[in-house]
Design an enzyme around this catalytic site. Structure first.
Site, PDB file in Angstrom:
ATOM      1  N   LYS A  75       0.842  -1.200   0.000  1.00  0.00           N
ATOM      2  CA  LYS A  75       0.000   0.000   0.000  1.00  0.00           C
ATOM      3  C   LYS A  75       0.878   1.252   0.000  1.00  0.00           C
ATOM      4  O   LYS A  75       1.878   1.312   0.719  1.00  0.00           O
ATOM      5  CB  LYS A  75      -0.912  -0.035   1.228  1.00  0.00           C
ATOM      6  CG  LYS A  75      -1.969   1.054   1.292  1.00  0.00           C
ATOM      7  CD  LYS A  75      -2.866   0.832   2.505  1.00  0.00           C
ATOM      8  CE  LYS A  75      -3.946   1.888   2.658  1.00  0.00           C
ATOM      9  NZ  LYS A  75      -4.815   1.622   3.830  1.00  0.00           N
ATOM     10  N   SER A 150      -9.733   1.463   3.117  1.00  0.00           N
ATOM     11  CA  SER A 150      -8.944   2.280   2.219  1.00  0.00           C
ATOM     12  C   SER A 150      -7.912   1.500   1.409  1.00  0.00           C
ATOM     13  O   SER A 150      -7.325   2.026   0.474  1.00  0.00           O
ATOM     14  CB  SER A 150      -8.220   3.355   3.030  1.00  0.00           C
ATOM     15  OG  SER A 150      -7.301   2.751   3.941  1.00  0.00           O
ATOM     16  N   SER A 174      -9.905  -1.026   7.219  1.00  0.00           N
ATOM     17  CA  SER A 174      -9.373  -0.806   5.874  1.00  0.00           C
ATOM     18  C   SER A 174      -8.656  -1.986   5.250  1.00  0.00           C
ATOM     19  O   SER A 174      -8.282  -1.931   4.089  1.00  0.00           O
ATOM     20  CB  SER A 174      -8.444   0.408   5.870  1.00  0.00           C
ATOM     21  OG  SER A 174      -9.173   1.591   6.082  1.00  0.00           O
TER      22      SER A 174
END
Length: 485
Positions: A75, A150, A174
């Protein structure tokens, strides 16, 4: 795509090379990115260099670990020197960190091949990955729908077989929400089990890095590699890390009398009927496997959402104050003085959702409102922790739906922030209590969209969490289904 164990065996027997695995992942990324938009940066040259070093090690007869030569995505809120770390924000569009996050260094030490940095909601604020300043990531099961957030880019990359495993971060769900929406395994570890050094902070008391994988074993292998004490992180736990992958045995009865509690507050109004049905079937299956099922009430569970949206924005308003156009990142050009430059940089550099949360947090921390909002939210957080403590005195594990619905259409909730926030209703209390939680596929709705089952264990009981999830996975076939892209 094959599992880590299968790929490792291919490398050991020299059936395939690490360069071949890396190139296959890079080719798949190149083919699918026009559809999925999972990656913000593809590290092709670096990946092939890492892979070549692995092949040289194998050729020399050196023993390799399970992650050596395995392609992995990270990420884009984890610092990587020489490679931009943008947090999907315009304000960090040209930021190249001078240092390495602990987790990416541990991946490299384990021999993993990092193929790229994945898309996310800006500064990890969102539940759909629609708040990225750069692109919208699509759900591999239906590209008109969101992958969750997210960590949507990391989840979509694994679900779309662009890489076998990836890393995400979880502040209020997330990792688990995208795992549920994308039909894969997502694990949020105990707070402090994995170092946050080099993770760009959203809400420091809630953020935790964890793995995505197609299987529970893949998630366990990655967790082994990234977990452990880090003196660079003051919240890091100095505990012994077990070999999670070697503890996996598909037999609940071998664990003795396993007690699983159903959180009653996670069922009822607002829960999609198809999600309700699939999760209850999964619970029944666990009972058939030998678990003792009972209902557990966590009465303050329902207050997790409002407490979170005071605590997290408050921490964010402090953490994001560093982005002023002076030290690094984007700077507005037309500022007449220092204050004007601050204002214009933040106005142009931050997206709408980030601004919204900064405003909420600043208000909650302001004089005259601190006691009424922030302090009260922290008291609610304590009550939620006590609910979990009471629950784990009665049961070994808790279960709930991961999300109230399956993946929704892109754009469906962007104009209704409250509706978007409700996507994290089931996952947020786990972060507030610092507990480990895992989402595993447990079915599909009539539109062919994945449904996730959330398993929650007590602090540092990832071993039990992974064991039960692995048993469920090995006695069902949901994880074998793949999207057709």
């Amino acid at each position: 795509m094959a599992s880590i164990r299968e790929l490792h065996q291919q490398l050991v027997t020299k059936e395939r090379s690490a360069v071949e695995l890396a190139q296959e992942a890079l080719d798949r990324i190149e083919t699918l990115e026009p559809k999925l938009h999972s990656f913000l940066a593809v590290m092709g040259e670096q990946a092939l260099t890492q892979a070549k070093a692995v092949d040289e090690k194998i050729a020399a007869g050196d023993e390799i670990g399970p992650l050596t030569g395995i392609p992995i995505a990270v990420k884009d809120n984890m610092c990587t020197p020489g490679v931009p770390t943008t947090c999907a924000s315009k304000i960090l569009q040209n930021f190249v960190p001078p240092y390495e996050s602990t987790v990416t260094q541990k991946l490299k030490d384990a021999g993993a091949v990092i193929v790229g940095k994945t898309n996310l909601d800006e500064f990890a604020m969102g539940s759909s990955t629609e708040n990225s300043a750069y692109q919208l990531t699509a759900n591999p099961w239906d590209i008109t729908r969101v992958p969750g957030g997210s960590s949507g880019g990391s989840a979509a990359a694994v679900a779309g077989s662009e890489c076998p495993v990836s890393l995400g971060s979880d502040t209020g769900g997330s990792i688990r929400l995208p795992a549920s929406f994308c039909g894969i395994v997502g694990l949020k570890p105990t707070y402090g089990l994995v170092s946050r050094y080099g993770l760009v902070a959203y809400a420091s008391s809630l953020d935790q890095i964890g793995p995505f994988g197609r299987t529970v074993e893949d998630a366990a292998i990655v967790l082994e590699a990234i977990a452990g004490y880090d003196p660079k992180d003051s919240t890091s736990l100095n505990v012994k890390i077990p070999s999670y992958s070697h503890l996996l045995r598909p037999n609940l009865r071998s664990k003795g009398r396993l007690r699983i509690g159903i959180i009653t507050e996670t069922f009822g109004t607002g829960l999609d009927p198809e999600v309700d049905e699939a999760v209850k079937k999964a619970i029944s299956h666990l009972q058939d496997l030998g678990a003792e099922i009972q209902t557990i009430s966590c009465p303050n569970f329902r207050y997790g959402l409002p407490a979170y949206y005071i605590i997290a924005p408050s921490e964010a308003s402090a953490n994001l104050a560093r982005y002023d156009g002076v030290k690094y990142g984007f700077r507005a050009e037309e500022g007449d003085n220092l204050l004007s430059m601050y204002e214009k940089t933040r106005a142009q550099g931050f997206g709408q959702e980030v601004k919204r949360r900064i405003m909420i947090g600043t208000y909650a921390l302001s004089a005259g409102y601190y006691d009424a909002y922030y302090l009260k939210a922290q008291k609610v957080r304590t009550l939620i922790k006590k609910d979990f403590q009471k629950a784990f005195a009665a049961v070994d594990l808790l279960v709930s739906p991961t999300a109230p619905t399956t993946a929704f259409k892109a754009g469906e909730k962007t104009k209704d922030p409250i509706s978007m926030y409700l996507s994290d209703l089931m996952t947020i209390p786990v972060n507030l209590a610092g507990l480990p939680g895992l989402s595993i596929p447990c079915g599909f709705d009539r539109q062919g969209l994945p449904i996730g089952l959330q398993l929650i264990s007590d602090v540092l009981r990832e071993d039990l969490l992974l064991q039960v999830a692995h048993t469920y996975e090995q006695t069902t076939s949901w994880h074998l289904k793949q999207p057709s892209l």
